[in-house]
Design an enzyme around this catalytic site. Sequence first.
Site, PDB file in Angstrom:
ATOM      1  N   CYS A   1      -4.401   2.682 -22.763  1.00  0.00           N
ATOM      2  CA  CYS A   1      -5.562   3.123 -23.533  1.00  0.00           C
ATOM      3  C   CYS A   1      -6.817   2.434 -23.004  1.00  0.00           C
ATOM      4  O   CYS A   1      -6.798   1.228 -22.727  1.00  0.00           O
ATOM      5  CB  CYS A   1      -5.368   2.791 -25.008  1.00  0.00           C
ATOM      6  SG  CYS A   1      -6.709   3.369 -26.063  1.00  0.00           S
TER       7      CYS A   1
ATOM      8  N   HIS B   1      -1.939  11.421 -27.446  1.00  0.00           N
ATOM      9  CA  HIS B   1      -2.661  10.145 -27.480  1.00  0.00           C
ATOM     10  C   HIS B   1      -4.116  10.371 -27.886  1.00  0.00           C
ATOM     11  O   HIS B   1      -4.631   9.691 -28.785  1.00  0.00           O
ATOM     12  CB  HIS B   1      -2.583   9.475 -26.101  1.00  0.00           C
ATOM     13  CG  HIS B   1      -3.361   8.211 -26.000  1.00  0.00           C
ATOM     14  ND1 HIS B   1      -2.766   6.972 -26.030  1.00  0.00           N
ATOM     15  CD2 HIS B   1      -4.698   7.980 -25.867  1.00  0.00           C
ATOM     16  CE1 HIS B   1      -3.705   6.041 -25.925  1.00  0.00           C
ATOM     17  NE2 HIS B   1      -4.891   6.629 -25.821  1.00  0.00           N
ATOM     18  N   GLU B   2      -4.792  11.311 -27.237  1.00  0.00           N
ATOM     19  CA  GLU B   2      -6.212  11.536 -27.510  1.00  0.00           C
ATOM     20  C   GLU B   2      -6.426  12.104 -28.908  1.00  0.00           C
ATOM     21  O   GLU B   2      -7.374  11.710 -29.602  1.00  0.00           O
ATOM     22  CB  GLU B   2      -6.843  12.434 -26.441  1.00  0.00           C
ATOM     23  CG  GLU B   2      -6.757  11.905 -25.026  1.00  0.00           C
ATOM     24  CD  GLU B   2      -7.287  10.495 -24.815  1.00  0.00           C
ATOM     25  OE1 GLU B   2      -8.091  10.013 -25.644  1.00  0.00           O
ATOM     26  OE2 GLU B   2      -6.900   9.866 -23.821  1.00  0.00           O
TER      27      GLU B   2
ATOM     28  N   HIS C   1      -6.371   9.479 -31.540  1.00  0.00           N
ATOM     29  CA  HIS C   1      -7.645   8.763 -31.675  1.00  0.00           C
ATOM     30  C   HIS C   1      -8.553   9.436 -32.702  1.00  0.00           C
ATOM     31  O   HIS C   1      -9.273   8.757 -33.436  1.00  0.00           O
ATOM     32  CB  HIS C   1      -8.387   8.699 -30.332  1.00  0.00           C
ATOM     33  CG  HIS C   1      -8.023   7.524 -29.498  1.00  0.00           C
ATOM     34  ND1 HIS C   1      -8.246   6.219 -29.885  1.00  0.00           N
ATOM     35  CD2 HIS C   1      -7.459   7.454 -28.266  1.00  0.00           C
ATOM     36  CE1 HIS C   1      -7.837   5.399 -28.943  1.00  0.00           C
ATOM     37  NE2 HIS C   1      -7.350   6.120 -27.939  1.00  0.00           N
TER      38      HIS C   1
END
Length: 165
Positions: free
Chosen positions: A96, A138-139, A142
Amino acid sequence: MKTIADIVLLGDPRLYEQCAPVLEAELPLVAGWVADLHAVMADIRATYHFGRGIAAPQIGVMKRLVYLHLDGQPLVLLNPELVDLSPATFELWDDCMSFPNLLVRVQRHQQVTVRYRDEHWQLQSWTVQDGISELLQHECDHLDGILCTMRAIDPHSFRWRPTPA
């Protein structure tokens, strides 16, 4: 233009917040946000030698915006939503930009479909698997205030990334 110095780092409370949707009326702002995301990603790539995607909250823009740069091709995803997550999963060491020297062992869905609006406000759908599937998960995490540290497989699923030469 933002730089690597503007990356929001682990421990900053903004990383744990849920982002607001991008509104159609905000489309004139998107190009500036994307230029900043691109610049920060380029700095991360030059410094740490990784980076294929970045989410807007990582530069302090609390909007549901993901910027990918894959094989030289930029892609802007506004208000992305993951749908049709495969039951099949795989494990990997995730990294990250908000904590670039830490790797976290996580489990991700092998295939996902993402629905989003592009920078022209057109609805799009994209089905991906393996590494790109992991990247999108993952994004999108966020955007919901979820970090890969929160998805660690167990308390031993952390390691330092070797410092680039």
